[in-house]
Motif scaffolding. Sequence first.
Motif, short mmCIF file in Angstrom:
data_model
loop_
_atom_site.label_atom_id
_atom_site.label_comp_id
_atom_site.label_asym_id
_atom_site.label_seq_id
_atom_site.Cartn_x
_atom_site.Cartn_y
_atom_site.Cartn_z
N LYS A 1 0.88 -1.17 0.00
CA LYS A 1 0.00 0.00 0.00
C LYS A 1 0.91 1.22 0.00
N LEU A 2 1.08 1.82 -1.17
CA LEU A 2 1.99 2.94 -1.33
C LEU A 2 1.20 4.24 -1.39
N TYR A 3 1.79 5.30 -0.90
CA TYR A 3 1.12 6.60 -0.83
C TYR A 3 1.88 7.62 -1.67
N ARG B 1 -12.23 5.68 17.46
CA ARG B 1 -10.90 5.58 16.85
C ARG B 1 -10.98 4.85 15.51
N ASN B 2 -11.73 3.76 15.48
CA ASN B 2 -11.87 3.02 14.23
C ASN B 2 -12.47 3.90 13.14
N LEU B 3 -13.53 4.63 13.48
CA LEU B 3 -14.20 5.48 12.49
C LEU B 3 -13.23 6.54 11.98
N ALA B 4 -12.55 7.22 12.89
CA ALA B 4 -11.66 8.30 12.47
C ALA B 4 -10.53 7.78 11.60
N VAL B 5 -9.89 6.71 12.02
CA VAL B 5 -8.75 6.17 11.27
C VAL B 5 -9.19 5.61 9.93
N SER B 6 -10.42 5.09 9.86
CA SER B 6 -10.90 4.52 8.60
C SER B 6 -11.03 5.56 7.50
N GLN B 7 -11.11 6.83 7.86
CA GLN B 7 -11.27 7.89 6.87
C GLN B 7 -9.96 8.55 6.46
N SER C 1 3.31 -7.38 15.59
CA SER C 1 3.15 -6.81 14.25
C SER C 1 3.46 -5.31 14.22
N LEU C 2 3.34 -4.63 15.35
CA LEU C 2 3.67 -3.21 15.42
C LEU C 2 5.08 -3.02 15.97
N LYS D 1 -0.86 0.24 8.97
CA LYS D 1 -0.58 -0.64 10.10
C LYS D 1 -1.60 -0.44 11.22
N VAL D 2 -2.02 0.79 11.47
CA VAL D 2 -3.05 1.03 12.48
C VAL D 2 -4.37 0.40 12.05
N GLN D 3 -4.71 0.56 10.78
CA GLN D 3 -5.94 -0.06 10.28
C GLN D 3 -5.87 -1.58 10.34
N GLN D 4 -4.68 -2.12 10.13
CA GLN D 4 -4.51 -3.57 10.18
C GLN D 4 -4.76 -4.11 11.59
N VAL D 5 -4.22 -3.44 12.59
CA VAL D 5 -4.43 -3.88 13.97
C VAL D 5 -5.85 -3.57 14.43
N GLY D 6 -6.30 -2.34 14.21
CA GLY D 6 -7.66 -1.95 14.56
C GLY D 6 -7.86 -1.76 16.06
N PHE D 7 -9.04 -1.23 16.39
CA PHE D 7 -9.41 -0.96 17.78
C PHE D 7 -10.70 -1.72 18.09
N ASP D 8 -10.68 -2.54 19.11
CA ASP D 8 -11.84 -3.34 19.46
C ASP D 8 -12.98 -2.44 19.92
N PRO D 9 -14.08 -2.34 19.17
CA PRO D 9 -15.16 -1.40 19.52
C PRO D 9 -15.90 -1.78 20.79
N ARG D 10 -15.65 -2.97 21.32
CA ARG D 10 -16.29 -3.33 22.58
C ARG D 10 -15.68 -2.58 23.76
#
Length: 531
Positions: A262-264, A339-345, A468-469, A443-452
């Motif tokens: 995934k290149l930017y 966090r998941n929502l913000a990072v996903s965008q 992985s991090l 990498k943050v999106q890959q690990v993710g944040f548990d919404p529970r």
Amino acid sequence: MRSLRKTVLLAILVSVVLVLALLHSWPTRGYTTVDVWQRPGSIVERHLEERLPEPDHQLGNIPYRVRDSVASLLARNGCLCEGESGRVKLPFAQLLFPRVSAHPLHTAFAASELEEIKRRRAKEYKSFQKRSQTPADVLIISEANNPLQYPTQGVEVRPLKTIIIPGLALHDLPRNHYSINITTTLGTLNVAAEVDGVKIRGDGEMHMLLSSSLLPNLNRQLQFVTYTNTLFHPSTVDTVQFETEGHQAVFSIKIRHGVTPKLYNTGSKGDYNVTALVTIATKTFLRYDKLQDLINSVRRYYPTVTIVIADDSENPKTISGPYIEHYIMPFGKGWFAGRNLAVSQVTTKYVLWVDDDFIFTANTKLEKLVDVLERTTLDLVGGAVREATGYTSTYRQTISIEPGEEDGDCLHMRRGFHHVIQGFPNCVVTDGVINFFLARTDKVQQVGFDPRLARVAHLEFFIDGLGSLHVGSCDDVIVNHATKIKLPWVSQSESDKVYTKFRYPPASSDATHTKNGLLFFKNRFQCLTHN
């Protein structure tokens, strides 16, 4: 006079407490400095390459005949974009008789900028390779000391594809007859060419026998042995048995797809363009006054950096302005869900996570954090947060897992770090950092944040990312924290009261139970120790 004396005594008491806390957290052992910079060809890789045996030139004079049916499989391992021709022009033809079509992707760019785009992509890909490849991926040939020679690591094939197995040879004492047995479990064996004087049995099967009275001819034949994966799996390993009279060896062949990069595209500016590289992400709940202070402080130093805000307030207010994205969530959805929502965008290479009550200052130099990630293999680097009292924290944590038995593993978290990073004296390698960090977005999106984890959560992200991090921390990039000191003559607003109720639940609350339950069940820990 008495009031002044009380104030002085109180100040002395607070100073003593802060000094004791500093002494308690001061590192008690020396730390080594390690090199995590990206540079071509590490010493380990060069040593491994030097151990590869030179080709046996005596075998080059032995004739062979190419077996086209097998050799053609090797040719198809290359990259070629070809569409299927001869399409029948009928209604719904593509639906009923789907065919492969090819589309050159470079046409997405103007011809005038294509070379520059390719150059930047090559640079990003080289950096990606340095981060994703390790010496474990380097081919190693085990020399004939047993007397079998075979690859010990670095053999890889794409699922359902064919390769020549490199490095197979037999170095034995003179005898009248030589034989080799090869056995696989997830694929078949064959030869891409036939050598005179060598008998082959079981070609095209999982077990193949090669025999000859001429050792050079047998070794020449071994140079053409192929492996074809026949049982699809996107990432697995086949174990190969390699045998001769009185000797047996085992080696593995990795079966996996290559990692898709995934290149930017960060633009053509020479220096770090923070606007193109970084998006700031935060989660807010009720504290719109503090959020506005954060935005104002960011704009003072980075006027065009995009700020993504996830908001789960009950009655959300409009947050508008240039380079601001405001996303509304269901009421009280929670900390990690936000966090998941913000990072996903986030669409930039890096994401900077901040709390909504932080204040940027002249010491909040994002360029320094970008420099660390651009020049090392780190995935995430934290900064420092300064309180109104002047106390500054990095919240560096080392995380380790001690294997257990049926009851689960033991999780250990300690304040501290592992190593100082060479070239960055203010930065260290660690496992967890404070809520102010810059990270590779993918990498943050890959690990993710548990919404529970809705109320109480932070290090759980680093626990999930352990292994992985690659985490670092720098104490010379500082953001201020809005004061939490409650003055007795200032009454608390209703929104602050509601925020406090949600943000700081009691230890017996459902939020704490949820957190511990996830550590126990999801992560399979039986206990947690920390300091």
